[in-house]
Motif scaffolding. Structure first.
Motif, PDB file in Angstrom:
ATOM      1  N   ALA A 137       0.710   3.461  -3.021  1.00 44.00           N
ATOM      2  CA  ALA A 137       0.784   5.091  -2.531  1.00 44.00           C
ATOM      3  C   ALA A 137       1.341   6.218  -3.390  1.00 44.00           C
ATOM      4  O   ALA A 137       1.109   7.485  -3.458  1.00 44.00           O
ATOM      5  CB  ALA A 137       0.068   5.510  -1.148  1.00 44.00           C
ATOM      6  N   ALA A 138       2.483   5.700  -3.257  1.00 44.55           N
ATOM      7  CA  ALA A 138       3.663   6.952  -3.563  1.00 44.55           C
ATOM      8  C   ALA A 138       4.184   6.803  -5.593  1.00 44.55           C
ATOM      9  O   ALA A 138       3.686   7.778  -5.533  1.00 44.55           O
ATOM     10  CB  ALA A 138       4.999   6.538  -2.688  1.00 44.55           C
ATOM     11  N   LEU A 140       1.313  -1.116  -0.214  1.00 41.58           N
ATOM     12  CA  LEU A 140       0.294   0.089   0.228  1.00 41.58           C
ATOM     13  C   LEU A 140       0.716   1.178  -0.127  1.00 41.58           C
ATOM     14  O   LEU A 140       0.761   1.704  -0.730  1.00 41.58           O
ATOM     15  CB  LEU A 140      -1.404  -0.334   0.846  1.00 41.58           C
ATOM     16  N   HIS A 141       2.646   0.908   0.718  1.00 43.00           N
ATOM     17  CA  HIS A 141       3.226   2.167   0.764  1.00 43.00           C
ATOM     18  C   HIS A 141       3.450   2.139  -0.353  1.00 43.00           C
ATOM     19  O   HIS A 141       3.158   3.263  -1.146  1.00 43.00           O
ATOM     20  CB  HIS A 141       3.779   2.430   1.555  1.00 43.00           C
ATOM     21  N   SER A 148       1.017   8.767  -6.048  1.00 33.77           N
ATOM     22  CA  SER A 148       1.074  10.279  -6.077  1.00 33.77           C
ATOM     23  C   SER A 148       2.126  10.954  -7.148  1.00 33.77           C
ATOM     24  O   SER A 148       1.740  11.922  -7.525  1.00 33.77           O
ATOM     25  CB  SER A 148       1.831  10.570  -4.369  1.00 33.77           C
TER      26      SER A 148
END
Ligand SMILES: [Zn+2]
Ligand SMILES: [Zn+2]
Lengths: 362, 292
Positions: free
Chosen positions: B203-204, B199-200, B207
């Protein structure tokens, strides 16, 4: 009766069937085929009408006795543009390149315009429109706005051909309708294929084409449309204080552009009548354009010229409606700077918010 | 005193012998672990049979697993329940049992429980149990998956009989094995460490893609504002009002075809793949199923 041989419309596999069959399943691709449609398509293939473009011929009217006596022709030494004006115009500059022009001759020959749309908006209106045109353009170089070397502002009557036409069209499309349903284990997608035929007539009035070589066609198309409700019969009095340009491309020469625009619009209008499908593909478009009348008109245009960094920028305003156009220079350094600034802000905030959300809330 | 000692020994012996006596009278049915597809070596198969038998006799509860090729279009959980009943499992003191069945054709798994198992293997426990073996199934480590299933089942049976409740955070890791590829780290979170890491990263990436794309769109719009001279390729403004007439308007159906695609089933979602149901013979079962 013997068996008829056909090709599957989906996979082109050879299929045969007994007379009187309504539907059958293709043995190669499992499509369910409508037999009646196959018969119908067979009959159809021969009877598509011929496509035709229109070429308008213009005989025109000659000037009334003595009418053109007050008119003189100016020629630009620099770009050799020819301008018509009345004798009161005096010392003048070329509306196309800004160089001085000299009176070369008394006006003679050429054809008398059928109609004119008079100027409704004045020079001040054109100048304030230019200011508005610069406004809110973030990537316009600041220097361009500040040292705006506006060389000249000219009211010019630009010659236009106005074409009337009737069209007769035959269009074919392929369309699909999709239905889906499901049971416990599978999702089923049924795609039905249709042949769609549209035919009919569509009329056009006064499709304009710019008859002047000196004036950019795209620039003139950009300030369309003119409101034909305001036209007046031609009278030399309308020219007082303005420039006029003689046509140097005749009605025949300008026909192809009008044909192109009429064909595009006709195709689009018929396409709008094909509704209720999930996808539609145009198979053929046959537009037969029949000439109607053609008229020679003068339309009012404000032309504004400017140079910047050795490039000339020309703006045009519709002298009737005030529609203002003209390409502006781009400040590439400013664009790069703004892009990376926005990138930094967006990247930093999105990363911070999303990473924090996953770490602390999820 | 001697008499007491003798009685004690007799009692102890009978306790030890009884399971074997019971075991011997169920010779007629198939093994508690069967592999009809041949996923496992015969040594692994023998080891698993021993493991499943041992647990079943210790717990007096049939812990069973089977590998079949196809479900023949049946519902996975129903197939598992019927298999369990038809093979005569669940008769150890009539306490019921639990079965994990996998079908290799469409990579379905189902595990269902009945009898005493209905109280032990609650919805939460089932979900925990699934998390124990499913990661191994997904990476085709069948031996580890069945071992995890068997040992996980025994763990919950013992927890239940000793009145203990489920561990709040860590699930038992089957002895001699690494932790499964993903593992709940936080009792309040449904995310595993692996999922969290993904997820991290995801998301990065999203983004950054947005950070590149959004200003790109904005400057493209600003650049476009500078251009206002465009040829007009249509003549919509000059259509003679009311002049459009449609003389031909035919829509002919040519052919149709149907495409069938298998539904993807989400293993951990509730809808239709977990909960209580009846087997074909009317027995009460509960369990979960999905794809791996
Ligand atoms: Zn076919
Ligand atoms: Zn000039």
């Amino acid at each position: 009766m013997a068996l008829k041989e056909y090709k599957c419309p989906n996979c082109s596999g050879p299929i045969s069937f007994n007379p009187g069959t309504q539907e059958l399943t293709c043995p190669y691709c499992n499509s369910i085929i409508n037999i009646e449609a196959l018969n119908y398509m067979d009959e159809q293939t021969e009877q598509t009408p011929e496509e035709q473009a229109a070429i308008w011929d213009y005989d025109g009217n000659s000037w009334h006795e003595g009418e053109e006596h007050g008119l003189v022709v100016y020629t630009c030494n620099s770009c050799s543009g020819e301008i018509v004006g009345d004798e009161t115009l005096g010392a003048a500059t070329c509306p196309f390149c800004g160089s001085p022009v000299v009176m070369t001759a008394k006006f003679a020959g050429s054809l008398r315009p059928d109609l004119v749309i008079p100027f409704k908006l004045d020079k001040d209106y054109a100048l304030s429109s230019l200011d508005k045109h610069y406004a809110k353009k973030r990537l316009l170089p600041d220097v361009f706005k500040e040292n705006n070397h506006l060389e000249d502002v000219k009211g010019v009557y630009v010659p236009f051909w106005l074409y009337d036409a009737d069209t007769d069209s035959h269009m074919e499309y392929r369309g699909t309708k999709v239905r889906t349903w499901s049971d416990r284990n599978y999702i089923y997608t049924e795609t039905s294929h249709f042949q769609i035929i549209r035919g009919g007539a569509l009329g056009f009035d006064a499709v304009p084409a710019d008859g002047s070589e000196k004036v950019d066609d795209a620039l003139m198309e950009s300030i369309e449309p003119y409101n034909m409700g305001d036209w007046a019969g031609f009278n030399t009095a309308y020219l007082a204080g303005f420039y006029a340009n003689k046509y140097d491309k005749d009605a025949k020469e300008c026909s192809p552009r009008a044909n192109e625009r009429i064909k595009n619009t006709t195709t689009a209008e018929f396409r709008k009548t094909v509704v209720g499908y999930n996808s539609v593909r145009q198979v053929s478009s046959n537009v037969r354009i029949n000439c109607g009348g053609v008229r020679y008109a003068l339309f009012p245009v404000w032309l504004l010229g400017s140079t910047w960094e050795d490039k000339s920028f020309i703006f045009a305003m519709n002298g009737q409606t005030g529609k203002f156009v003209g390409d502006l220079p781009l400040d590439k350094a400013k664009r790069r700077r703004l892009y990376w600034t926005m990138f930094g802000i967006i990247a930093a905030s999105l990363l911070a918010i999303s990473q924090a959300y996953i770490a602390f809330i999820m | 005193m001697k008499k007491f000692l003798f009685l004690s020994i007799l009692l102890l012996l009978s306790c030890l012998i009884m399971p074997f006596a019971l075991a011997s009278d169920d010779d007629y049915r198939v093994d508690r672990f069967t592999d009809k597809v041949g996923l496992l070596s015969s040594r692994q198969e023998a080891e698993l049979i021993e493991l499943f038998n041992g647990i079943s006799l210790r717990q007096q509860f049939d812990v069973v697993a089977a590998v079949v090729y196809s479900l023949d279009g049946k519902n996975p959980r129903l197939y598992a329940a019927d298999y369990f009943e038809q093979q005569g499992f669940g008769t150890l003191d009539n306490t019921g049992g639990i079965i994990l069945l996998i079908a290799m054709e469409e990579r379905d798994f189902a595990f269902v429980t009945t009898g005493h198992g209905l109280s032990v293997f609650t919805d939460t426990v089932q979900e925990y149990l699934e998390n124990l073996f499913l990661p191994y199934l997904r990476v085709d480590d069948y031996f580890a998956a069945f071992t995890a299933f068997a040992e996980g089942s025994e763990y919950f049976l013992e927890e239940y009989s000793s009145g203990g409740s489920l561990p709040a955070d860590n699930l038992p890791i089957p002895p001699g094995m690494d932790a499964p590829p993903f593992y709940p780290t936080n009792p309040d979170s449904s995310l595993t460490a692996e999922e969290r890491r993904n997820l991290h990263i995801g998301a990065a990436v999203v983004s950054l893609v947005l950070a590149f794309a959004i200003p790109g769109i904005v400057v493209a719009v600003w650049t476009r504002q500078l251009k206002s001279v465009r040829p007009k390729d249509t003549a919509c403004d000059y259509i003679r009002r009311g002049s459009m007439s449609l003389n031909v308007q035919r829509d002919i159906f040519l052919y149709r075809n149907v495409r069938r695609t298998a539904k993807s089933q989400n293993s951990s979602s509730g809808g239709g793949s977990s909960g209580g149901f009846k087997s074909s013979s009317g027995g009460s079962f509960s369990g979960r199923s999905g794809k791996f």
